[in-house]
Design a protein around this motif. Structure first.
Motif, short mmCIF file in Angstrom:
data_model
loop_
_atom_site.label_atom_id
_atom_site.label_comp_id
_atom_site.label_asym_id
_atom_site.label_seq_id
_atom_site.Cartn_x
_atom_site.Cartn_y
_atom_site.Cartn_z
N VAL A 5 0.85 -1.20 0.00
CA VAL A 5 0.00 0.00 0.00
C VAL A 5 0.88 1.25 0.00
N HIS A 6 0.65 2.10 -0.96
CA HIS A 6 1.42 3.35 -1.09
C HIS A 6 0.46 4.53 -1.00
N VAL A 7 0.84 5.54 -0.22
CA VAL A 7 0.02 6.75 -0.06
C VAL A 7 0.74 7.91 -0.72
N PHE A 53 -2.90 4.88 -3.12
CA PHE A 53 -3.89 5.90 -2.75
C PHE A 53 -3.37 7.27 -3.14
N LYS A 54 -4.21 8.06 -3.76
CA LYS A 54 -3.87 9.44 -4.09
C LYS A 54 -4.83 10.34 -3.31
N ILE A 95 -5.97 5.12 6.62
CA ILE A 95 -5.58 4.10 5.65
C ILE A 95 -6.27 2.77 5.92
N SER A 96 -6.41 2.41 7.19
CA SER A 96 -7.06 1.13 7.53
C SER A 96 -8.48 1.08 6.97
N LEU A 140 -4.14 3.21 11.44
CA LEU A 140 -4.23 1.75 11.45
C LEU A 140 -4.68 1.25 12.82
N ASP A 141 -5.43 0.17 12.81
CA ASP A 141 -5.87 -0.46 14.05
C ASP A 141 -4.67 -1.22 14.63
#
Length: 647
Positions: free
Chosen positions: A506-508, A534-535, A544-545, A621-622
């Protein structure tokens, strides 16, 4: 079509005009409370200085606020949003060094956020001293400011709806009061002639101190740009006509009172309250206090928004950001709320009275103006504006703002050092965080993931290795689709091999636009290795989660992936497998390889990380589904190690 046009925020409307009055003009709208007090500084009232000071105020509001901000700067909108970090996002590709004016502007705006509530509320409450010169105003100011910061955690959306109507009353009141007093000395209108301003600045023996005092009339101009996304440029431009008329009328009304009292000592008198009829005085103090609180609230909310942007642009440590109400754009940043509150208390403790705060106010925001002008020039270059116009803009506004800076530098010994120290501290935090991330990124080694396709496929099917997680997710900083950090491959293969049914990268990517939630899916190995990019806009919340879960749900619904657990019992009952996020915390094991400057920056970074959020919390994130692994960025080699083996 820009986003502001799409959602209607840029439409001219009565509601938009009211919003503008409520949250845009609070700071600049309360400046009549203290500008003339600062110009005369308790000295003798001189007619020449009245004309000169008024002329300077009129032309400062015209050149600096109306022309620079309302007519020019509002055009530099980033999909309807404004502010110095939005402007930086538009021009940052032009040159790397532009981060410096962006950080200077942001840090000085935050420093200004500490003194604005103190000076505006103090100036308003000190009106009570008219009834009793020994009235203790400081405890009341502290109580109001304490209550103001306390309610931030609960959200201000309900109170916010009243801001517009209340500020409409404020501007109407100060306009009428000023207009009614001008008739007692109509000659004051001659101050519109700029020759009075020029002669005063040339001939006045304390011209630099005078310039610093005059600058206070435009200190809230930056808010016109910073809060553009809340009201839209058309509403701001139209409402500014009303606001400027009200301000000018009030300033000229105060000027008329000063002319009538020529030769007298100003002392503790405030011309703002002096033009009020006796019967209206208590009501006027009440309205002024409400306006001061609204101006302070706008500055606090603006500081929260600024920090949220800074976090997502990686120039501030990750901190907790809460959304206390459903109102669009309303944020609450607990750590900044505490910092601003302590800053306000320090200002009040040091200066006590607004007249002392005036001597320190303006220096920080002056630097914001210069930083904005610098970034605006690059924005104009990007938009291919005629270079003659760009040159004229630079010549005029750098001349004006550097002249103001000379006047404000004099304030350093009068207390300006306090706000300068606050701004410098914030600058160091922002610059150290930004630079440390750059240093870390230089030491990250990327490899081609294609070389590892066969072994990842085999590892996923290798029953001799216990399953680490059904769905294993890594956050990656690699921009290229087929690149990955070497440390992630090391984590999967070497650091206790991790077998999973599906591996996810996963990339943000934080975009230059303020808003937008988009993503791209690439099946690198069908149903085995999947990358999601993700953009997200720099004003979007990075949960993100939650976003990842939504993407997976959509992929399952579209038949693109099967996340059913491969454990026989769970597979039989079609139960989804577990997800586990692996977050790699990159650390330096050997800082001696760095230059002394970089070592200092990395030490600052370590200290700041202690106060900031962890990586998993920062990305929303959890923690119950996160495995944290610390990986060295620079492993000391053994080339220069000498050791003897004994037989």
């Amino acid at each position: 079509m820009s986003s502001d046009s799409k959602n209607g925020i840029n439409r001219l409307s009565a509601a938009g005009l009211l919003i503008s009055l409520g949250i845009i003009f609070g700071d600049i709208g309360t400046s009549p409370l203290y500008v003339f007090k600062a110009i005369f500084n308790q000295g003798l009232i001189q007619k020449d200085l009245v004309f000169g000071g008024l002329s300077c105020v009129f032309w400062t509001l015209t050149l600096q606020t109306t022309i620079k901000y309302v007519l020019i700067t509002l055009n530099a909108d980033n999909k309807g949003e404004g502010g110095i970090l939005s402007l930086y996002s538009l021009v940052k590709r032009k040159s790397k060094w532009l981060i410096i004016p962006a950080i200077i502007g942001a840090s000085t705006l935050l420093a200004d956020g500490m003194i604005t509530p103190a000076i505006t509320i103090s100036s308003a409450i000190e009106g009570l001293a008219i009834y009793n010169p020994n009235f203790p105003t400081v405890p009341i100011v502290i109580a109001i400011i304490s209550l103001l910061f306390l309610i931030q955690r609960f959200g201000t959306s309900i109170v916010g709806r009243l801001f517009g109507p209340l500020m409409l009353i404020w501007f109407s009141t100060i306009g009428v009061l000023g207009f009614s007093y001008i008739g007692q000395a109509p000659e004051v209108l001659k101050a519109i002639n700029p020759i009075y301003a020029i002669e005063t600045l040339i001939n006045h023996p304390n011209a630099l101190l005078l310039i610093g005092a005059i600058f206070l009339c435009t200190t809230g101009a930056e808010a016109l740009y910073s809060d553009m996304g809340h009201a839209g440029k058309k509403n701001i431009r139209v409402s500014w006509i009303f606001v400027k008329i009200a301000l000018i009328l009030n300033y000229f009304g105060q000027g008329a009172w000063l002319i009538i009292h020529e030769g007298q000592a100003m002392g503790e008198q405030n011309p703002f309250y002096a033009i009020m009829p006796d019967w209206f005085l208590f009501c006027g103090i009440t309205i002024a206090s409400i306006a001061a609180i609204i101006a302070s609230q706008a500055m606090i909310s603006g500081s929260f928004t600024l920090i949220a942007e800074a976090v997502r642009l990686n120039i501030w440590p990750k901190v907790t950001i809460r959304y206390p109400s459903d109102q669009k754009g309303q944020l609450y940043v607990p750590s900044i709320n505490i910092i601003l509150y302590i800053g306000c208390l320090i200002i009040i403790a040091i200066f006590q009275k607004s007249v002392n705060m005036e001597a320190a106010y303006g220096l920080a925001i002056n630097l914001t103006f210069i930083a904005t002008s610098t970034l605006l020039i690059f924005f104009m270059l990007r938009k291919r504006v005629n270079k003659i116009w760009i040159f004229l803009f630079a010549l005029i506004y750098f001349s004006i703002e550097l002249t103001f800076l000379l006047g404000n530098i004099v304030k350093i010994k009068h207390g300006g050092w306090v706000t300068l120290l606050l701004a410098t501290t914030i600058f160091v935090i922002m610059f150290a965080w930004y630079k440390a991330r750059k240093i870390k990124n230089k030491h990250v080694r990327f490899i081609n993931i294609k070389d590892y396709y066969p072994i990842i496929s085999e590892l996923s099917e290798d029953r001799s290795i216990p399953t680490f997680a059904s769905q294993l997710v890594y956050l990656t900083s690699a921009n290229a689709i087929h690149e990955i950090e070497a440390k992630i491959i090391y984590s999967i293969l070497n650091k206790k091999p991790k077998r999973a049914d599906v591996y996810w990268f996963v990339h943000v990517d934080v975009t230059d636009s303020p808003h937008g939630r988009n993503y791209v899916v690439n099946q690198l190995i069908p149903n085995k290795l999947i990358r999601i990019d993700f953009k997200l806009g720099f004003r979007e919340e990075q949960k993100i989660s939650l976003l990842f879960r939504k993407v997976v749900e959509d992929m399952v619904a579209n038949g693109e992936i099967d996340i059913t657990s491969q454990y026989e019992t769970l597979k039989k009952h079609k139960i989804p497998g577990d997800f586990n996020f692996v977050v790699l915390e990159k650390i330096f094991t050997k800082t001696s390889d760095l230059s002394w400057r970089d070592r200092i920056i990395m030490e600052c970074y370590r200290l700041l990380k202690y106060f900031g959020l962890s990586e998993e919390k920062g990305f929303g994130l959890d923690s119950s589904f996160v495995t944290l692994e610390r990986v060295p960025l620079n492993i000391p080699n053994t080339e220069n190690i000498k050791i003897n083996r004994l037989s």
